[in-house]
Every structure is written in structure tokens, then in C-alpha cells.
Write a protein that holds these residues in place. Structure first.
Motif, mmCIF file in Angstrom:
data_model
loop_
_atom_site.group_PDB
_atom_site.id
_atom_site.type_symbol
_atom_site.label_atom_id
_atom_site.label_comp_id
_atom_site.label_asym_id
_atom_site.label_seq_id
_atom_site.Cartn_x
_atom_site.Cartn_y
_atom_site.Cartn_z
ATOM 1 N N LYS A 2 -64.099 -2.319 29.478
ATOM 2 C CA LYS A 2 -65.103 -2.519 30.532
ATOM 3 C C LYS A 2 -64.472 -2.371 31.916
ATOM 4 O O LYS A 2 -65.029 -1.728 32.802
ATOM 5 C CB LYS A 2 -65.712 -3.923 30.428
ATOM 6 N N ASP A 28 -70.576 -8.795 32.656
ATOM 7 C CA ASP A 28 -71.340 -7.851 31.827
ATOM 8 C C ASP A 28 -71.372 -8.403 30.419
ATOM 9 O O ASP A 28 -70.336 -8.741 29.859
ATOM 10 C CB ASP A 28 -70.605 -6.494 31.880
ATOM 11 N N SER A 61 -72.803 -7.071 26.760
ATOM 12 C CA SER A 61 -73.333 -5.796 26.262
ATOM 13 C C SER A 61 -73.104 -5.678 24.766
ATOM 14 O O SER A 61 -72.404 -6.484 24.154
ATOM 15 C CB SER A 61 -72.651 -4.642 27.004
ATOM 16 N N VAL A 109 -75.919 -8.649 19.962
ATOM 17 C CA VAL A 109 -75.167 -9.546 20.834
ATOM 18 C C VAL A 109 -73.804 -9.948 20.244
ATOM 19 O O VAL A 109 -72.904 -10.369 20.969
ATOM 20 C CB VAL A 109 -76.071 -10.762 21.192
ATOM 21 N N SER A 145 -71.739 -7.751 18.881
ATOM 22 C CA SER A 145 -71.002 -6.485 18.720
ATOM 23 C C SER A 145 -69.482 -6.666 18.799
ATOM 24 O O SER A 145 -68.737 -6.001 18.082
ATOM 25 C CB SER A 145 -71.428 -5.485 19.803
ATOM 26 N N ALA A 146 -69.020 -7.549 19.673
ATOM 27 C CA ALA A 146 -67.571 -7.673 19.900
ATOM 28 C C ALA A 146 -66.828 -8.219 18.686
ATOM 29 O O ALA A 146 -65.631 -7.978 18.523
ATOM 30 C CB ALA A 146 -67.308 -8.569 21.108
ATOM 31 N N ASP A 187 -62.129 -3.644 17.194
ATOM 32 C CA ASP A 187 -63.040 -2.503 17.359
ATOM 33 C C ASP A 187 -63.138 -1.659 16.090
ATOM 34 O O ASP A 187 -64.223 -1.253 15.681
ATOM 35 C CB ASP A 187 -62.558 -1.602 18.507
ATOM 36 N N GLY A 227 -64.614 0.274 21.670
ATOM 37 C CA GLY A 227 -65.685 -0.244 20.813
ATOM 38 C C GLY A 227 -66.249 0.806 19.868
ATOM 39 O O GLY A 227 -65.519 1.452 19.114
ATOM 40 N N TYR A 228 -67.564 0.979 19.935
ATOM 41 C CA TYR A 228 -68.269 1.863 19.003
ATOM 42 C C TYR A 228 -68.362 3.303 19.518
ATOM 43 O O TYR A 228 -69.056 4.131 18.911
ATOM 44 C CB TYR A 228 -69.680 1.299 18.756
ATOM 45 N N HIS A 233 -75.277 2.763 29.513
ATOM 46 C CA HIS A 233 -75.916 1.475 29.780
ATOM 47 C C HIS A 233 -75.232 0.742 30.931
ATOM 48 O O HIS A 233 -75.853 0.257 31.857
ATOM 49 C CB HIS A 233 -75.880 0.624 28.502
#
Ligand code: IMP
Length: 194
Positions: free
Chosen positions: A13, A67, A69, A82, A84-85, A93, A148-149, A175
Motif C-alpha cells: 500500500k 486504507d 481494502s 474484509v 483478505s489480508a 499473500d 496480495g491478489y 480501487h
């Protein structure tokens, strides 16, 4: 120059946000001497973003943004969303992304969207800025960029993943890019002489 604390330890980020905040002195958590994890215990992006921004505003007594996300996969009823992490049970990841791929094995709807909610605490007032980026999840990883993804997410209108697209392109459609630009517009208006 305006100073803003960025309430995150997520290097991905930070890498993305810094170039989008020209003209603002962005302080990282280490710059303000904050070394702990910030709890994000809630089930909405908005509540978690507020929890992070408020915790750091109370610590630093400065203007702060956070943030929160994640990626929502339609064929998985919006998961990981929510969480995701740490979808796989750990902040990893690769394990998170592999879990999504394996859950999608027999699912036909691979459409997905990333969502970012930025919470800004500015002069003790709270403001929110949101961005969404729609796309789809492919079957195997492509590209080494992003975080991440990103290696499994192809944004609408493109044939390559966020892991392959240059950062400038990702920021222009992501986003997070959309949410940050809304915050930048707000800050410009805020800093005009009255
Ligand atoms: P949190 O906002 O700290 O709860 O974590 C957000 C998580 O969502 C990240 O750790 C990633 O797993 C995922 N995520 C959010 N934005 C992105 C992105 O731009 N690319 C890839 N993964 C993302």
C-alpha cells in the motif's frame, strides 16, 4: 507543506500511495514512532479504516488516513472481502491467493472487485473516500508486480493482471487510486484560503 500520517505497515500500500500524494508530506508509522500492529477487528471496511485512523490520530495528535481494502469474489459470495489480508488463516499473500484459486476450481462466476475505503481524520473530523475496481480472477498466477491478489486479478478492459501492469497503470484504475484521488481533491479544497 501539509503533513499526513499513513496508518499502515503494508509495504504494498505504501509503495502505491506515496507517488499519488505529491505535495503532501506523508509520514509512515515508523516516522511517528508507532511500532505495534493496529487492530482491525470489524466486519466492514469502513469500521476497520476508522479503527486504524482513530488509533493513530490518538497516538500522534496529527492528521491521519487509513486504507482498509480487500478483494470480493462474486462466485464466493463476496469472500475473502474484509478478511483478505489473512484469508488462509495467516498474513501470507501466497497462501491467501492459493486458497481463492482452489475455492474457485468448480465455480463458473470468476468476476471480482477490489474495494478500498480510506478514512481520513482531519482536524478531529472524520471523512471517508471509496474506490472500486472490477475485474475477474484467472486460473493461475501471472506477473510478479503488485502485492496480495494482484497476480490473479485482471481488471476489466485489460488482458493482463495487476501483477503485470506497471504501477502507474494500476494506480490510474485501481480501487485505491480512485479513493486516494478523491481524498486529494478534498485536501486541495481544504487548503484553499478562506
Ligand atoms: P487490510 O486493509 O490491511 O485489511 O488488508 C488489505 C488486504 O487486501 C491486503 O493484504 C491484500 O490481501 C488485499 N488487497 C487490498 N488491496 C489490494 C491490491 O491493490 N492488490 C492486491 N491485494 C490487495
Amino acid at each position: 507543506m501539509q503533513q499526513l500520517v499513513m496508518a499502515t505497515n503494508n509495504e504494498g500500500k505504501i509503495r502505491e500511495i506515496r507517488p499519488m500524494l505529491e505535495g503532501v508530506e506523508v509520514l509512515a508509522l515508523k516516522d511517528i514512532g508507532f511500532t505495534e500492529d493496529i487492530p482491525e477487528p470489524y466486519f466492514t471496511f469502513e469500521e476497520n479504516a476508522l479503527a486504524k485512523a482513530a488509533a493513530i490520530a490518538a497516538f500522534s495528535r496529527k492528521n491521519v488516513f487509513a486504507d482498509d481494502s480487500g478483494i470480493c469474489v462474486n462466485g464466493l459470495n463476496g469472500a475473502p472481502g474484509v478478511i483478505s489480508a489473512h484469508y488462509s488463516g495467516k498474513r501470507d499473500d501466497e497462501a491467501n491467493l492459493q486458497k481463492v484459486l482452489s475455492e474457485l476450481k468448480d465455480v463458473t462466476d470468476r468476476t471480482a472487485y477490489y474495494k478500498a475505503v480510506i478514512c481520513l481524520v482531519w482536524d478531529d473530523e472524520v471523512y471517508y473516500f471509496e474506490g472500486i475496481c472490477t475485474g475477474r480472477i484467472i486460473e493461475a498466477k501471472q506477473g510478479e508486480g503488485g502485492f496480495g491478489y494482484d497476480p490473479i486479478f485482471v481488471p476489466d478492459g485489460y488482458e493482463t493482471t495487476f501483477g503485470e501492469l506497471p504501477l502507474t497503470v494500476k494506480n490510474s484504475i485501481s480501487h485505491r487510486g480512485k479513493a486516494i484521488r478523491k481524498m486529494v481533491e478534498f485536501l486541495k479544497i481544504r487548503s484553499l484560503p478562506e
